[in-house]
Scaffold this motif. Structure first.
Motif, PDB file in Angstrom:
ATOM      1  N   ILE A 107       0.851  -1.189   0.000  1.00  0.00           N
ATOM      2  CA  ILE A 107       0.000   0.000   0.000  1.00  0.00           C
ATOM      3  C   ILE A 107       0.887   1.239   0.000  1.00  0.00           C
ATOM      4  CG2 ILE A 107      -1.819   1.254   1.220  1.00  0.00           C
ATOM      5  CD1 ILE A 107      -2.726  -1.461   0.158  1.00  0.00           C
ATOM      6  N   GLU A 108       0.608   2.153  -0.925  1.00  0.00           N
ATOM      7  CA  GLU A 108       1.383   3.383  -1.040  1.00  0.00           C
ATOM      8  C   GLU A 108       0.661   4.537  -0.344  1.00  0.00           C
ATOM      9  OE1 GLU A 108       4.362   3.530  -2.322  1.00  0.00           O
ATOM     10  OE2 GLU A 108       4.325   1.413  -2.920  1.00  0.00           O
ATOM     11  N   PRO A 109       1.402   5.554   0.125  1.00  0.00           N
ATOM     12  CA  PRO A 109       0.749   6.716   0.740  1.00  0.00           C
ATOM     13  C   PRO A 109      -0.268   7.391  -0.174  1.00  0.00           C
ATOM     14  CG  PRO A 109       3.094   6.724   1.246  1.00  0.00           C
ATOM     15  CD  PRO A 109       2.883   5.623   0.256  1.00  0.00           C
ATOM     16  N   SER A 110      -0.058   7.310  -1.484  1.00  0.00           N
ATOM     17  CA  SER A 110      -1.011   7.901  -2.432  1.00  0.00           C
ATOM     18  C   SER A 110      -2.364   7.195  -2.417  1.00  0.00           C
ATOM     19  CB  SER A 110      -0.438   7.873  -3.842  1.00  0.00           C
ATOM     20  OG  SER A 110      -0.171   6.543  -4.257  1.00  0.00           O
ATOM     21  N   GLN A 111      -2.429   6.049  -1.764  1.00  0.00           N
ATOM     22  CA  GLN A 111      -3.687   5.296  -1.659  1.00  0.00           C
ATOM     23  C   GLN A 111      -4.423   5.585  -0.358  1.00  0.00           C
ATOM     24  OE1 GLN A 111      -1.380   1.436  -3.042  1.00  0.00           O
ATOM     25  NE2 GLN A 111      -3.566   1.026  -3.079  1.00  0.00           N
ATOM     26  N   VAL A 112      -3.955   6.588   0.391  1.00  0.00           N
ATOM     27  CA  VAL A 112      -4.521   6.902   1.702  1.00  0.00           C
ATOM     28  C   VAL A 112      -5.056   8.329   1.708  1.00  0.00           C
ATOM     29  CG1 VAL A 112      -4.034   7.153   4.168  1.00  0.00           C
ATOM     30  CG2 VAL A 112      -2.892   5.340   2.842  1.00  0.00           C
ATOM     31  N   LEU A 113      -6.255   8.512   2.236  1.00  0.00           N
ATOM     32  CA  LEU A 113      -6.834   9.835   2.469  1.00  0.00           C
ATOM     33  C   LEU A 113      -7.240   9.931   3.926  1.00  0.00           C
ATOM     34  CD1 LEU A 113      -8.062  12.584   1.733  1.00  0.00           C
ATOM     35  CD2 LEU A 113     -10.092  11.365   0.889  1.00  0.00           C
ATOM     36  N   LEU A 244      -8.887  -8.363  -5.016  1.00  0.00           N
ATOM     37  CA  LEU A 244      -9.892  -7.301  -4.886  1.00  0.00           C
ATOM     38  C   LEU A 244      -9.266  -5.910  -4.728  1.00  0.00           C
ATOM     39  CD1 LEU A 244     -12.523  -8.940  -2.490  1.00  0.00           C
ATOM     40  CD2 LEU A 244     -12.985  -8.080  -4.796  1.00  0.00           C
ATOM     41  N   ALA A 245      -7.954  -5.815  -4.809  1.00  0.00           N
ATOM     42  CA  ALA A 245      -7.275  -4.552  -4.499  1.00  0.00           C
ATOM     43  C   ALA A 245      -7.777  -3.381  -5.325  1.00  0.00           C
ATOM     44  CB  ALA A 245      -5.767  -4.708  -4.681  1.00  0.00           C
ATOM     45  N   GLU A 246      -8.178  -3.614  -6.565  1.00  0.00           N
ATOM     46  CA  GLU A 246      -8.623  -2.517  -7.426  1.00  0.00           C
ATOM     47  C   GLU A 246     -10.098  -2.194  -7.269  1.00  0.00           C
ATOM     48  OE1 GLU A 246      -6.897  -0.349  -9.449  1.00  0.00           O
ATOM     49  OE2 GLU A 246      -5.262  -1.216  -8.267  1.00  0.00           O
ATOM     50  N   THR A 247     -10.811  -2.963  -6.463  1.00  0.00           N
ATOM     51  CA  THR A 247     -12.249  -2.711  -6.276  1.00  0.00           C
ATOM     52  C   THR A 247     -12.636  -2.775  -4.801  1.00  0.00           C
ATOM     53  OG1 THR A 247     -12.648  -5.057  -6.796  1.00  0.00           O
ATOM     54  CG2 THR A 247     -13.008  -3.448  -8.567  1.00  0.00           C
ATOM     55  N   THR A 248     -11.743  -2.321  -3.934  1.00  0.00           N
ATOM     56  CA  THR A 248     -12.022  -2.313  -2.491  1.00  0.00           C
ATOM     57  C   THR A 248     -11.574  -0.995  -1.887  1.00  0.00           C
ATOM     58  OG1 THR A 248     -11.849  -4.722  -2.227  1.00  0.00           O
ATOM     59  CG2 THR A 248     -11.468  -3.389  -0.264  1.00  0.00           C
ATOM     60  N   VAL A 249     -12.392  -0.476  -0.977  1.00  0.00           N
ATOM     61  CA  VAL A 249     -12.021   0.690  -0.176  1.00  0.00           C
ATOM     62  C   VAL A 249     -12.108   0.292   1.292  1.00  0.00           C
ATOM     63  CG1 VAL A 249     -12.535   3.080   0.443  1.00  0.00           C
ATOM     64  CG2 VAL A 249     -12.870   2.300  -1.919  1.00  0.00           C
ATOM     65  N   LEU A 250     -11.001   0.474   2.030  1.00  0.00           N
ATOM     66  CA  LEU A 250     -10.954   0.187   3.456  1.00  0.00           C
ATOM     67  C   LEU A 250     -11.209   1.474   4.230  1.00  0.00           C
ATOM     68  CD1 LEU A 250      -7.618  -1.891   3.603  1.00  0.00           C
ATOM     69  CD2 LEU A 250      -9.900  -2.704   3.031  1.00  0.00           C
ATOM     70  N   LEU A 251     -12.047   1.387   5.258  1.00  0.00           N
ATOM     71  CA  LEU A 251     -12.369   2.534   6.093  1.00  0.00           C
ATOM     72  C   LEU A 251     -11.924   2.273   7.525  1.00  0.00           C
ATOM     73  CD1 LEU A 251     -16.046   3.090   4.859  1.00  0.00           C
ATOM     74  CD2 LEU A 251     -13.944   4.045   3.906  1.00  0.00           C
ATOM     75  N   GLY A 252     -11.528   3.336   8.219  1.00  0.00           N
ATOM     76  CA  GLY A 252     -11.131   3.168   9.615  1.00  0.00           C
ATOM     77  C   GLY A 252     -10.910   4.501  10.282  1.00  0.00           C
ATOM     78  N   GLY A 253     -10.318   4.444  11.467  1.00  0.00           N
ATOM     79  CA  GLY A 253     -10.052   5.655  12.226  1.00  0.00           C
ATOM     80  C   GLY A 253      -9.497   5.311  13.593  1.00  0.00           C
ATOM     81  N   VAL A 254      -9.100   6.354  14.326  1.00  0.00           N
ATOM     82  CA  VAL A 254      -8.481   6.160  15.633  1.00  0.00           C
ATOM     83  C   VAL A 254      -9.492   6.137  16.777  1.00  0.00           C
ATOM     84  CG1 VAL A 254      -6.288   7.189  14.920  1.00  0.00           C
ATOM     85  CG2 VAL A 254      -8.082   8.647  15.896  1.00  0.00           C
ATOM     86  N   ALA A 255     -10.758   6.400  16.496  1.00  0.00           N
ATOM     87  CA  ALA A 255     -11.740   6.665  17.546  1.00  0.00           C
ATOM     88  C   ALA A 255     -11.884   5.529  18.548  1.00  0.00           C
ATOM     89  CB  ALA A 255     -13.103   6.989  16.925  1.00  0.00           C
ATOM     90  N   LYS A 256     -12.041   4.311  18.070  1.00  0.00           N
ATOM     91  CA  LYS A 256     -12.464   3.215  18.941  1.00  0.00           C
ATOM     92  C   LYS A 256     -11.297   2.550  19.671  1.00  0.00           C
ATOM     93  CE  LYS A 256     -16.523   3.952  17.108  1.00  0.00           C
ATOM     94  NZ  LYS A 256     -17.625   4.626  17.811  1.00  0.00           N
ATOM     95  N   PRO A 271      -7.813   2.194  -4.232  1.00  0.00           N
ATOM     96  CA  PRO A 271      -7.080   2.422  -5.479  1.00  0.00           C
ATOM     97  C   PRO A 271      -6.755   3.902  -5.663  1.00  0.00           C
ATOM     98  CG  PRO A 271      -8.965   0.977  -5.836  1.00  0.00           C
ATOM     99  CD  PRO A 271      -9.102   1.522  -4.455  1.00  0.00           C
ATOM    100  N   THR A 272      -5.648   4.191  -6.287  1.00  0.00           N
ATOM    101  CA  THR A 272      -5.161   5.561  -6.387  1.00  0.00           C
ATOM    102  C   THR A 272      -6.162   6.489  -7.043  1.00  0.00           C
ATOM    103  OG1 THR A 272      -2.894   4.716  -6.547  1.00  0.00           O
ATOM    104  CG2 THR A 272      -3.264   6.988  -7.229  1.00  0.00           C
ATOM    105  N   ASP A 273      -6.855   6.038  -8.098  1.00  0.00           N
ATOM    106  CA  ASP A 273      -7.796   6.931  -8.783  1.00  0.00           C
ATOM    107  C   ASP A 273      -8.985   7.278  -7.900  1.00  0.00           C
ATOM    108  OD1 ASP A 273      -8.666   4.255  -8.967  1.00  0.00           O
ATOM    109  OD2 ASP A 273      -9.799   4.630 -10.799  1.00  0.00           O
ATOM    110  N   ILE A 274      -9.430   6.343  -7.091  1.00  0.00           N
ATOM    111  CA  ILE A 274     -10.553   6.599  -6.188  1.00  0.00           C
ATOM    112  C   ILE A 274     -10.124   7.564  -5.086  1.00  0.00           C
ATOM    113  CG2 ILE A 274     -12.159   5.545  -4.547  1.00  0.00           C
ATOM    114  CD1 ILE A 274     -12.688   4.912  -7.521  1.00  0.00           C
ATOM    115  N   ILE A 275      -8.953   7.350  -4.525  1.00  0.00           N
ATOM    116  CA  ILE A 275      -8.465   8.235  -3.465  1.00  0.00           C
ATOM    117  C   ILE A 275      -8.212   9.637  -4.015  1.00  0.00           C
ATOM    118  CG2 ILE A 275      -6.595   8.628  -1.827  1.00  0.00           C
ATOM    119  CD1 ILE A 275      -8.598   6.362  -1.105  1.00  0.00           C
ATOM    120  N   LYS A 276      -7.710   9.745  -5.220  1.00  0.00           N
ATOM    121  CA  LYS A 276      -7.490  11.059  -5.836  1.00  0.00           C
ATOM    122  C   LYS A 276      -8.804  11.799  -5.996  1.00  0.00           C
ATOM    123  CE  LYS A 276      -5.513  13.316  -9.917  1.00  0.00           C
ATOM    124  NZ  LYS A 276      -4.810  13.113 -11.220  1.00  0.00           N
TER     125      LYS A 276
END
Length: 414
Positions: A107-113, A244-256, A271-276
């Motif tokens: 996973i590259e930083p460009s894939q993270v928002l 599934l890497a090109e058709t999956t979005v992972l969600l999360g956070g620090v809250a819990k 995927p980079t295009d979705i994150i962009k």
């Protein structure tokens, strides 16, 4: 006013002839979990001894090393200015490294928002993936925000209900029966809010391969991934089905996991295009997340793990306590959760009864009676697409858990 004036007024776009609130926003239902929590807090403020099982919020303070990092960050002038919309580079790199480890993929930083909490990640993911008329398969019971976020795009949620007899896990046959040519995405949440169920590696693999076969996007909410019990492993869908890497979005956070609900730091990884595209949306919506909170999140991800493990152990103890107490309540069927900090009993055995002179026919009515008669707040299953259930959060003190469930048992035994 003359008749002519009346005619002009009636056709004016600034009068009641046009709704003051847009149809799409006006159709949003309030968050049931937040509403129950607000009611409980208001009653406590009024002097009533209400015990609230409504909010999914750890009762622990944020670990001190995280707070210290935020204090230091607040004194650094770098953090007093705008930063990149997508998130601080150091935080994106840390997240990319973390997800590379949990998925086995590079996973590259460009894939993270980085987003303003997990809810923003949910809304932006659906806004980026969906068009009006698309359908989203939504296993029920589900978290209350998912359908509201889906509808805001003009898409439609398609609930797939799995009851207590299935341990709240839908089968591939059920998903297939709900699939149409309009099906665009599938939502997964494991560990689950509201049920506490953790999908087994085999279940994740089977569902993931089905989604891959049919070209369906997977939106997987993994915000509770650090909170599992009884040796149940957390399995990311990308670990189970890397194709599934090109058709999956992972969600999360620090809250819990880090007791940081108020810090409002979440993320989406994909995927980079979705994150962009999602980053472009966020640039107009909120811009970047508060820099101080991002520095705190970085400290959470890279700092000592002992505080997280201590909280997990406390949740595990409370889980066993609440399951034991709820299982003794007449009419409740209580599966043992293996993740998150919720228990989701089937209460259909209570419905149809008269309680303190009041006929109770729905879980929503039962929740009202329990609040008014026992001064205990729980969230009715209707909020999660699963009538006939109640959700109890056990993210509260052991003594409050014992006292609260004892009150419920006494009420229903009477």
């Amino acid at each position: 006013m003359t008749n002519d004036d009346a005619s002009i007024t009636a056709t004016s776009p600034h009068t009641s002839a046009h709704a003051r609130v847009s149809q799409r926003v006006g159709a949003i239902q309030p968050s049931a979990t937040l509403a129950v929590d607000a009611t409980a807090k208001a009653l406590k403020a009024a002097g009533r001894p209400v015990i609230g099982f409504g909010a999914g919020e750890p009762d622990f303070p944020t670990p001190q090393h995280i707070v210290d990092a935020a204090v230091e960050a607040a004194q650094d002038p770098r953090n007093h200015r705008y930063s990149a919309t997508g998130g601080l580079p150091e935080l994106r790199e840390a997240l990319a490294e973390s997800f590379s480890g949990s998925t086995g993929l590079a996973i590259e930083p460009s894939q993270v928002l980085v987003t303003n909490g997990g809810k923003q990640a949910v809304f932006q993911t659906f806004a980026t993936l969906l068009d009006p008329g698309d359908e989203v398969l939504l296993p029920a019971p589900y978290w209350t925000t998912y359908p509201e976020a889906i509808r805001q795009t003009g898409a439609v949620e398609v609930p797939v209900l799995a009851g207590v007899d299935q341990n709240y896990v839908p089968t591939v046959d059920q998903l297939e029966a709900a699939r149409t040519e309009r099906t665009r995405a599938l939502v997964l949440c494991s560990p689950s809010n509201p049920t506490g169920v953790v999908l087994s590696p085999e279940q994740v693999t089977e569902i993931g391969r089905w989604a891959l076969e049919h070209g369906i996007w997977v939106v997987t909410d993994e915000i509770y991934q650090s909170l599992t019990y009884d040796g149940m492993p957390f399995t990311s869908v990308l670990q189970a089905v890397p194709e599934l890497a090109e058709t999956t979005v992972l969600l999360g956070g620090v809250a819990k996991s880090f007791a940081m609900t108020g810090w409002r730091v979440g993320w989406m990884v994909g995927p980079t295009d979705i994150i962009k595209a999602a980053t472009n949306l966020q640039s107009h919506l909120t811009s970047h997340v508060n820099n101080i909170a991002q520095r705190a999140a970085l400290a959470a991800l890279t700092g000592p793990t002992e505080p997280v493990e201590q909280m997990r152990e406390a949740f595990d103890r409370r889980r066993r306590l609440i399951v034991e107490r709820l299982s003794a309540v007449p009419g409740f069927t209580v599966p043992t959760p293996t993740g998150a900090f919720y228990v989701f009993p089937d209460v259909s055995g209570v419905l149809g009864r008269e309680i303190r002179g009041r006929k109770v026919t729905t879980s929503a009515e039962l929740a009202t009676v329990i609040l008014e008669e026992a001064e205990v707040a729980a969230v009715p299953g209707e909020a999660f697409g699963a009538p006939g259930h109640l959700r109890f959060s056990y993210a509260l003190a052991d003594e409050d858990i014992a006292e609260g469930i004892d009150r419920v048992a006494a009420l229903l035994a009477g």
